[in-house]
Write a protein that holds these residues in place. Structure first.
Motif, PDB file in Angstrom:
ATOM      1  N   ASP A 208      70.581 -12.914  15.160  1.00  0.00           N
ATOM      2  CA  ASP A 208      69.487 -12.408  15.466  1.00  0.00           C
ATOM      3  C   ASP A 208      68.889 -13.498  16.810  1.00  0.00           C
ATOM      4  OD1 ASP A 208      69.013 -15.129  14.511  1.00  0.00           O
ATOM      5  OD2 ASP A 208      68.704 -14.542  12.425  1.00  0.00           O
ATOM      6  N   ARG A 209      67.635 -13.216  16.847  1.00  0.00           N
ATOM      7  CA  ARG A 209      66.964 -13.847  18.124  1.00  0.00           C
ATOM      8  C   ARG A 209      67.110 -15.356  18.031  1.00  0.00           C
ATOM      9  NH1 ARG A 209      61.670 -10.640  20.099  1.00  0.00           N
ATOM     10  NH2 ARG A 209      62.474  -8.356  20.099  1.00  0.00           N
ATOM     11  N   GLU A 210      66.592 -15.980  17.033  1.00  0.00           N
ATOM     12  CA  GLU A 210      66.852 -17.446  16.673  1.00  0.00           C
ATOM     13  C   GLU A 210      68.240 -17.747  16.985  1.00  0.00           C
ATOM     14  OE1 GLU A 210      65.647 -20.819  13.519  1.00  0.00           O
ATOM     15  OE2 GLU A 210      64.853 -18.816  13.155  1.00  0.00           O
ATOM     16  N   ARG A 213      69.413 -17.689  20.567  1.00  0.00           N
ATOM     17  CA  ARG A 213      68.852 -18.705  21.428  1.00  0.00           C
ATOM     18  C   ARG A 213      69.537 -20.057  21.370  1.00  0.00           C
ATOM     19  NH1 ARG A 213      63.897 -16.744  19.645  1.00  0.00           N
ATOM     20  NH2 ARG A 213      62.763 -15.237  21.112  1.00  0.00           N
ATOM     21  N   LEU A 231      72.409  -9.752  20.768  1.00  0.00           N
ATOM     22  CA  LEU A 231      71.553  -9.202  19.661  1.00  0.00           C
ATOM     23  C   LEU A 231      71.866  -7.651  19.364  1.00  0.00           C
ATOM     24  CD1 LEU A 231      68.120 -10.224  21.319  1.00  0.00           C
ATOM     25  CD2 LEU A 231      69.405 -11.599  19.558  1.00  0.00           C
ATOM     26  N   ASP A 235      67.497  -3.858  20.141  1.00  0.00           N
ATOM     27  CA  ASP A 235      66.692  -5.047  20.582  1.00  0.00           C
ATOM     28  C   ASP A 235      66.386  -5.086  22.056  1.00  0.00           C
ATOM     29  OD1 ASP A 235      64.739  -6.908  20.328  1.00  0.00           O
ATOM     30  OD2 ASP A 235      65.895  -8.219  19.352  1.00  0.00           O
ATOM     31  N   ASP A 237      63.893  -5.829  23.806  1.00  0.00           N
ATOM     32  CA  ASP A 237      62.957  -6.813  24.081  1.00  0.00           C
ATOM     33  C   ASP A 237      63.385  -8.236  23.894  1.00  0.00           C
ATOM     34  OD1 ASP A 237      60.910  -4.889  24.863  1.00  0.00           O
ATOM     35  OD2 ASP A 237      59.892  -4.820  22.856  1.00  0.00           O
ATOM     36  N   GLY A 238      64.143  -8.238  23.262  1.00  0.00           N
ATOM     37  CA  GLY A 238      64.810  -9.551  22.457  1.00  0.00           C
ATOM     38  C   GLY A 238      65.809  -9.971  23.771  1.00  0.00           C
ATOM     39  N   ALA A 241      63.833 -11.179  26.421  1.00  0.00           N
ATOM     40  CA  ALA A 241      63.289 -12.406  26.268  1.00  0.00           C
ATOM     41  C   ALA A 241      64.309 -13.521  26.576  1.00  0.00           C
ATOM     42  CB  ALA A 241      62.809 -12.413  25.125  1.00  0.00           C
ATOM     43  N   LEU A 242      65.601 -13.284  26.181  1.00  0.00           N
ATOM     44  CA  LEU A 242      66.561 -14.241  26.454  1.00  0.00           C
ATOM     45  C   LEU A 242      66.877 -14.479  27.838  1.00  0.00           C
ATOM     46  CD1 LEU A 242      69.057 -13.158  23.612  1.00  0.00           C
ATOM     47  CD2 LEU A 242      67.699 -15.101  23.632  1.00  0.00           C
ATOM     48  N   ASP A 247      61.264 -17.823  26.856  1.00  0.00           N
ATOM     49  CA  ASP A 247      62.291 -17.801  25.993  1.00  0.00           C
ATOM     50  C   ASP A 247      63.881 -18.003  26.344  1.00  0.00           C
ATOM     51  OD1 ASP A 247      61.070 -17.334  23.594  1.00  0.00           O
ATOM     52  OD2 ASP A 247      60.459 -15.244  24.079  1.00  0.00           O
ATOM     53  N   SER A 249      66.890 -19.301  27.453  1.00  0.00           N
ATOM     54  CA  SER A 249      67.644 -20.309  26.626  1.00  0.00           C
ATOM     55  C   SER A 249      68.238 -21.220  27.661  1.00  0.00           C
ATOM     56  CB  SER A 249      68.790 -19.786  25.762  1.00  0.00           C
ATOM     57  OG  SER A 249      68.316 -19.059  24.764  1.00  0.00           O
TER      58      SER A 249
END
Length: 375
Positions: A208-210, A213, A231, A235, A237-238, A241-242, A247, A249
């Motif tokens: 998952d996203r958390e 990261r 991911l 996803d 968008d996720g 974001a990474l 976001d 990492s």
């Protein structure tokens, strides 16, 4: 040749298919479950020959993989529905890459093989010419070795064997264990093979996203070339974001694989979801579409990597031609023949020092597949 402007000599006068089934040497774990057997069709297409003209016969392969392509039954039906009675246009116009990509791959590859053989040129050269690639296709393609899940010691030992065999790029499977355990496996491999070997990690959408990261932060010290599909496929968008903004990492690059099949190359590029895209010609609908996707990715500043859906030798050879037509291609995931317990024919692209030679004969591989082509 274009989808909406088929030339007379590219019209199909006959299409045939023959079923095959090949067991894997051992089950291959994926996000959609284990792959134990590959079932598909050898496709033979005759093009041209109308009005007293010369005909040419080409060979293709349609090996569907549910979750990535249509079902075997849908693939067979699509091939059988190609209309040869009325001089049907070329496969790109006759088959739908979105709903039946494996069927389109098989028929369009056979058509391209026939055209290249008729012209006395390698498939890679024909693909590059039709895609307006401003570079001569390569004579060899660099490939990565895939290192499966195991303990740190087991993973490091497998990585060392691959490097001893000539590979300088390794892809490590991660995501089946806790992040800390995978970090120790990657650390063991980096310590074993040194800094000169490129390492990639493939999570197959496990995090998952958390978790992603946290994993990217922990993997950053090992100088990974990229982490593939951290991911789920949907996803985008996720994934974006990474890569970007607050976001991001650690500067670790992101590759999209399952997302390409689920959402399409253009959606991945438009979302800014990847630094690299993994392109499977069978899932994209043919060698021509895979090369076109690779060139679109390059124009967007995204690195294309060609791989397979654990195909038989005909489709693997075609994928080598696709990769060869991409200028300065990165190591590709084409060293997959050893995953099959047996094959349709001897492999004309034997691995040597971490690369695959591009067959020099006309079409796919000169006369290497004549027995399949004429059956």
């Amino acid at each position: 040749m274009t989808d909406d402007d088929p030339r007379g000599e590219d019209r199909i006068s006959a299409v045939r298919r023959r079923a095959f089934a090949l067991d894997l040497t051992r089950p291959l774990g994926t996000a959609d479950g284990d792959i134990r057997r590959r079932e598909g069709f050898v496709v033979t297409v005759e093009r041209g020959g109308g009005d007293g003209g010369r005909s040419a016969v080409g060979l293709g392969e349609a090996t569907p993989l549910p979750g990535w392509t249509e079902s075997r039954e849908a693939c067979a039906a699509a091939i059988d529905e190609v209309d040869v009675q009325n001089g049907s246009a070329s496969a790109p116009a006759a088959l739908d890459a979105a709903s039946t990509p494996a069927a389109r791959h098989g028929v369009s590859l056979a058509l391209a093989d026939a055209a290249a053989r008729d012209a006395g040129e390698r498939l890679a050269d024909r693909l590059a010419d039709e895609a307006d690639v401003d570079a001569t296709p390569a004579d060899a393609v660099p490939v990565n070795a895939t290192v499966g899940d195991g303990s740190p010691d087991e993973t490091a030992a497998e990585a060392e064997r691959a490097v001893d065999a000539g590979f300088d790029c390794l892809k490590l499977k991660v995501g089946a264990r806790e992040v800390d355990a995978d970090v120790e496996r990657v650390r063991a491999v980096r310590d074993a093979v040194g800094d000169a070997v490129a390492l990639r990690a493939d999570a197959n959408g496990a995090w998952d996203r958390e978790t992603a990261r946290r994993a990217l932060d922990a993997l950053a010290p090992f100088d990974l070339a990229y982490v593939e599909q951290p991911l789920s496929a949907a996803d985008l968008d996720g994934l974006a974001a990474l890569r970007e903004g607050d976001d991001r990492s650690s500067g670790v690059r992101i590759a999209a694989d399952e997302s390409v099949a689920a959402r399409g190359v253009d959606a991945v590029l438009d979302a800014g979801a990847a630094d690299a895209v993994v392109l499977k010609p069978m899932a994209l609908g043919g060698p021509d579409r895979a090369l076109a996707a690779a060139l679109r990715a390059r124009r967007a500043g995204v690195d294309p990597v060609v791989t397979t859906t654990i195909d038989a030798v005909v489709a693997r050879t075609a994928a080598v031609h696709v990769a060869a037509a991409i200028p300065d291609v990165s190591p590709c995931g084409l060293a997959t023949g050893a995953l099959l317990d047996e094959d349709l024919a001897p492999d004309p692209c034997p691995i040597a020092d971490g690369s695959l030679p591009v067959p020099s004969g006309a079409g796919l591989a000169g006369r290497a597949f004549d027995e399949l082509r004429l059956s």
